[in-house]
Design a protein around this motif. Sequence first.
Motif, PDB file in Angstrom:
ATOM      1  N   ARG A   1       0.855  -1.347  -0.006  1.00  0.00           N
ATOM      2  CA  ARG A   1      -0.032  -0.029   0.040  1.00  0.00           C
ATOM      3  C   ARG A   1       0.721   1.211  -0.045  1.00  0.00           C
ATOM      4  NH1 ARG A   1      -4.437  -1.622   4.629  1.00  0.00           N
ATOM      5  NH2 ARG A   1      -6.015  -2.952   3.342  1.00  0.00           N
ATOM      6  N   GLY A   2       2.223   1.089   0.302  1.00  0.00           N
ATOM      7  CA  GLY A   2       3.047   2.169  -0.163  1.00  0.00           C
ATOM      8  C   GLY A   2       3.354   2.880   1.539  1.00  0.00           C
ATOM      9  N   GLY A   3       2.985   2.138   2.192  1.00  0.00           N
ATOM     10  CA  GLY A   3       3.258   2.695   3.782  1.00  0.00           C
ATOM     11  C   GLY A   3       4.280   1.928   4.617  1.00  0.00           C
ATOM     12  N   GLY A   4       5.147   1.258   3.793  1.00  0.00           N
ATOM     13  CA  GLY A   4       6.358   1.010   4.475  1.00  0.00           C
ATOM     14  C   GLY A   4       7.345   1.762   4.841  1.00  0.00           C
ATOM     15  N   GLN A   5       8.602   1.196   5.143  1.00  0.00           N
ATOM     16  CA  GLN A   5       9.695   2.205   5.760  1.00  0.00           C
ATOM     17  C   GLN A   5      10.713   1.928   4.840  1.00  0.00           C
ATOM     18  OE1 GLN A   5       9.865   0.448   9.832  1.00  0.00           O
ATOM     19  NE2 GLN A   5       9.445   2.445  10.499  1.00  0.00           N
ATOM     20  N   PRO A   6      10.952   2.615   3.578  1.00  0.00           N
ATOM     21  CA  PRO A   6      11.896   2.277   2.691  1.00  0.00           C
ATOM     22  C   PRO A   6      13.383   2.230   3.142  1.00  0.00           C
ATOM     23  CG  PRO A   6      10.661   4.235   2.037  1.00  0.00           C
ATOM     24  CD  PRO A   6      10.190   3.861   3.407  1.00  0.00           C
ATOM     25  N   HIS A   7      13.884   2.863   4.201  1.00  0.00           N
ATOM     26  CA  HIS A   7      15.172   2.798   4.956  1.00  0.00           C
ATOM     27  C   HIS A   7      15.399   1.507   5.644  1.00  0.00           C
ATOM     28  CE1 HIS A   7      12.850   4.178   8.001  1.00  0.00           C
ATOM     29  NE2 HIS A   7      13.685   3.576   9.004  1.00  0.00           N
ATOM     30  N   VAL A   8      14.331   0.558   5.818  1.00  0.00           N
ATOM     31  CA  VAL A   8      14.387  -0.598   6.561  1.00  0.00           C
ATOM     32  C   VAL A   8      13.835  -1.810   5.408  1.00  0.00           C
ATOM     33  CG1 VAL A   8      13.522  -2.257   8.284  1.00  0.00           C
ATOM     34  CG2 VAL A   8      14.032   0.347   8.729  1.00  0.00           C
ATOM     35  N   ASP A   9      12.822  -1.528   4.893  1.00  0.00           N
ATOM     36  CA  ASP A   9      12.135  -2.629   4.053  1.00  0.00           C
ATOM     37  C   ASP A   9      13.274  -2.783   2.515  1.00  0.00           C
ATOM     38  OD1 ASP A   9      10.100  -3.001   5.640  1.00  0.00           O
ATOM     39  OD2 ASP A   9       8.788  -1.762   4.686  1.00  0.00           O
ATOM     40  N   ASP A  10      13.636  -1.721   2.163  1.00  0.00           N
ATOM     41  CA  ASP A  10      14.530  -2.129   0.683  1.00  0.00           C
ATOM     42  C   ASP A  10      15.814  -2.375   0.893  1.00  0.00           C
ATOM     43  OD1 ASP A  10      12.057  -1.808  -0.615  1.00  0.00           O
ATOM     44  OD2 ASP A  10      12.273   0.562  -0.718  1.00  0.00           O
ATOM     45  N   VAL A  11      16.361  -2.633   2.185  1.00  0.00           N
ATOM     46  CA  VAL A  11      17.699  -2.602   2.374  1.00  0.00           C
ATOM     47  C   VAL A  11      18.466  -4.168   1.845  1.00  0.00           C
ATOM     48  CG1 VAL A  11      19.674  -3.212   3.899  1.00  0.00           C
ATOM     49  CG2 VAL A  11      17.874  -1.479   4.486  1.00  0.00           C
ATOM     50  N   GLY A  12      17.640  -5.190   2.244  1.00  0.00           N
ATOM     51  CA  GLY A  12      17.796  -6.395   1.750  1.00  0.00           C
ATOM     52  C   GLY A  12      16.933  -6.784   0.833  1.00  0.00           C
ATOM     53  N   HIS A  13      16.264  -7.982   1.019  1.00  0.00           N
ATOM     54  CA  HIS A  13      15.029  -8.263   0.291  1.00  0.00           C
ATOM     55  C   HIS A  13      13.818  -7.699   0.684  1.00  0.00           C
ATOM     56  CE1 HIS A  13      16.945 -11.333  -2.092  1.00  0.00           C
ATOM     57  NE2 HIS A  13      17.414 -12.126  -0.979  1.00  0.00           N
ATOM     58  N   SER A  14      13.159  -6.604  -0.209  1.00  0.00           N
ATOM     59  CA  SER A  14      11.909  -6.003   0.350  1.00  0.00           C
ATOM     60  C   SER A  14      10.796  -7.078   0.488  1.00  0.00           C
ATOM     61  CB  SER A  14      11.257  -5.042  -0.708  1.00  0.00           C
ATOM     62  OG  SER A  14      10.717  -5.677  -1.904  1.00  0.00           O
ATOM     63  N   PRO A  15       9.582  -6.775   1.261  1.00  0.00           N
ATOM     64  CA  PRO A  15       8.592  -7.742   1.401  1.00  0.00           C
ATOM     65  C   PRO A  15       8.181  -8.437   0.297  1.00  0.00           C
ATOM     66  CG  PRO A  15       8.180  -5.702   2.991  1.00  0.00           C
ATOM     67  CD  PRO A  15       9.577  -5.320   1.860  1.00  0.00           C
ATOM     68  N   LEU A  16       8.068  -7.854  -0.821  1.00  0.00           N
ATOM     69  CA  LEU A  16       7.531  -8.337  -2.124  1.00  0.00           C
ATOM     70  C   LEU A  16       8.769  -9.199  -2.567  1.00  0.00           C
ATOM     71  CD1 LEU A  16       5.285  -5.767  -4.156  1.00  0.00           C
ATOM     72  CD2 LEU A  16       4.611  -7.875  -2.958  1.00  0.00           C
ATOM     73  N   GLY A  17      10.038  -8.742  -2.475  1.00  0.00           N
ATOM     74  CA  GLY A  17      11.036  -9.264  -2.976  1.00  0.00           C
ATOM     75  C   GLY A  17      11.255 -10.900  -2.090  1.00  0.00           C
ATOM     76  N   ALA A  18      11.035 -10.692  -0.807  1.00  0.00           N
ATOM     77  CA  ALA A  18      11.173 -11.850   0.041  1.00  0.00           C
ATOM     78  C   ALA A  18       9.929 -12.851  -0.484  1.00  0.00           C
ATOM     79  CB  ALA A  18      10.922 -11.534   1.406  1.00  0.00           C
ATOM     80  N   LEU A  19       8.784 -12.477  -0.664  1.00  0.00           N
ATOM     81  CA  LEU A  19       7.727 -13.303  -1.053  1.00  0.00           C
ATOM     82  C   LEU A  19       8.347 -14.178  -2.313  1.00  0.00           C
ATOM     83  CD1 LEU A  19       4.771 -14.003  -0.076  1.00  0.00           C
ATOM     84  CD2 LEU A  19       4.056 -12.537  -1.640  1.00  0.00           C
ATOM     85  N   SER A  20       8.743 -13.394  -3.284  1.00  0.00           N
ATOM     86  CA  SER A  20       9.210 -13.987  -4.543  1.00  0.00           C
ATOM     87  C   SER A  20      10.311 -14.916  -4.239  1.00  0.00           C
ATOM     88  CB  SER A  20       9.770 -12.978  -5.598  1.00  0.00           C
ATOM     89  OG  SER A  20      10.358 -13.352  -6.733  1.00  0.00           O
ATOM     90  N   VAL A  21      11.225 -14.507  -3.634  1.00  0.00           N
ATOM     91  CA  VAL A  21      12.448 -15.582  -3.056  1.00  0.00           C
ATOM     92  C   VAL A  21      11.884 -16.818  -2.422  1.00  0.00           C
ATOM     93  CG1 VAL A  21      14.327 -15.899  -1.736  1.00  0.00           C
ATOM     94  CG2 VAL A  21      14.303 -13.719  -3.037  1.00  0.00           C
ATOM     95  N   PHE A  22      11.103 -16.588  -1.563  1.00  0.00           N
ATOM     96  CA  PHE A  22      10.566 -17.869  -1.028  1.00  0.00           C
ATOM     97  C   PHE A  22       9.580 -18.833  -1.781  1.00  0.00           C
ATOM     98  CE2 PHE A  22      10.980 -15.408   3.173  1.00  0.00           C
ATOM     99  CZ  PHE A  22      12.168 -16.310   3.738  1.00  0.00           C
ATOM    100  N   ALA A  23       8.830 -18.234  -2.639  1.00  0.00           N
ATOM    101  CA  ALA A  23       7.908 -18.870  -3.662  1.00  0.00           C
ATOM    102  C   ALA A  23       8.964 -19.534  -4.667  1.00  0.00           C
ATOM    103  CB  ALA A  23       7.191 -17.885  -4.328  1.00  0.00           C
ATOM    104  N   LEU A  24       9.917 -19.090  -5.243  1.00  0.00           N
ATOM    105  CA  LEU A  24      10.903 -19.590  -5.963  1.00  0.00           C
ATOM    106  C   LEU A  24      11.649 -20.494  -5.468  1.00  0.00           C
ATOM    107  CD1 LEU A  24      11.860 -19.328  -9.028  1.00  0.00           C
ATOM    108  CD2 LEU A  24      13.660 -17.729  -8.350  1.00  0.00           C
ATOM    109  N   LEU A  25      12.220 -20.471  -4.444  1.00  0.00           N
ATOM    110  CA  LEU A  25      12.723 -21.661  -3.699  1.00  0.00           C
ATOM    111  C   LEU A  25      11.995 -22.648  -3.462  1.00  0.00           C
ATOM    112  CD1 LEU A  25      14.993 -19.672  -0.832  1.00  0.00           C
ATOM    113  CD2 LEU A  25      15.765 -21.013  -3.105  1.00  0.00           C
ATOM    114  N   ILE A  26      10.703 -22.552  -2.892  1.00  0.00           N
ATOM    115  CA  ILE A  26       9.898 -23.987  -2.727  1.00  0.00           C
ATOM    116  C   ILE A  26       9.594 -24.434  -4.164  1.00  0.00           C
ATOM    117  CG2 ILE A  26       7.479 -24.409  -2.225  1.00  0.00           C
ATOM    118  CD1 ILE A  26       7.549 -22.081   0.016  1.00  0.00           C
ATOM    119  N   VAL A  27       9.130 -23.700  -5.289  1.00  0.00           N
ATOM    120  CA  VAL A  27       8.926 -24.217  -6.596  1.00  0.00           C
ATOM    121  C   VAL A  27      10.130 -25.170  -7.114  1.00  0.00           C
ATOM    122  CG1 VAL A  27       8.337 -23.834  -8.874  1.00  0.00           C
ATOM    123  CG2 VAL A  27       7.173 -22.599  -6.999  1.00  0.00           C
TER     124      VAL A  27
END
Length: 228
Positions: free
Chosen positions: A84-110
């Motif tokens: 929704r755009g209400g995250g904290q960029p200085h925290v959420d975008d350092v490593g994997h963002s929340p969306l990026g993390a979801l993608s990483v876990f999904a790809l690893l599982i598949v």
Amino acid sequence: MTQHHVIRIWDLPTRLFHWTLAAATIALVATAKLGGNAMLWHERLGYLMLALLVFRLAWGLVGGRWSRFASFLYSPARLLRYVRGGGQPHVDDVGHSPLGALSVFALLIVLVLQVASGLASDDEIAFTGPLARFLSGEWVGRATWYHADVGQYLIYGLVGLHLLAIAFYALVRRRRILRPMITGDKVLAEPVPASRDDGRMRALALVLVALAALLAWWVSRLDAGGGF
């Protein structure tokens, strides 16, 4: 004047894993489509993929700070805020963002499911997975069906979404997310703890790679009744 901080986010083992995984995935798809004699290489690449995934699962526990799963295990509420755009960029975008993390876990599982189903499949032509002899014909049939008719298309979809996300960040958000996966460093507005990426960590990674490769070799020997 805004102060910028150059921080090591992605350690060398993570970067090597990332690009090797990408190359292996492309090669697996290509050899599967070519068929024939290329299936021998498809089989070998499958064992390489197995070793890569085993290494990444272990590295997710003991690797550099931002490569550890604990650093990008986000709650559903935090993911929703980010979308929704209400995250904290200085925290959420350092490593994997929340969306990026979801993608990483999904790809690893598949990918894990694709490798596991490949090891248990039997195409009745050129390949019988080393785990097939331990399973009933029904389960071997299910594994073969999933590997050929389901898993590969899930991978296509996730890879496509990954590429679209890279394009979105580059063209819309004006953020370069590929360069840090090459250099390891990110330029950040606020300081954060860096990932450890020294000789000891790289030596640990080599040990884990060797153990993962040994496990993949052992699995490959099961169809011949081999083992340690």
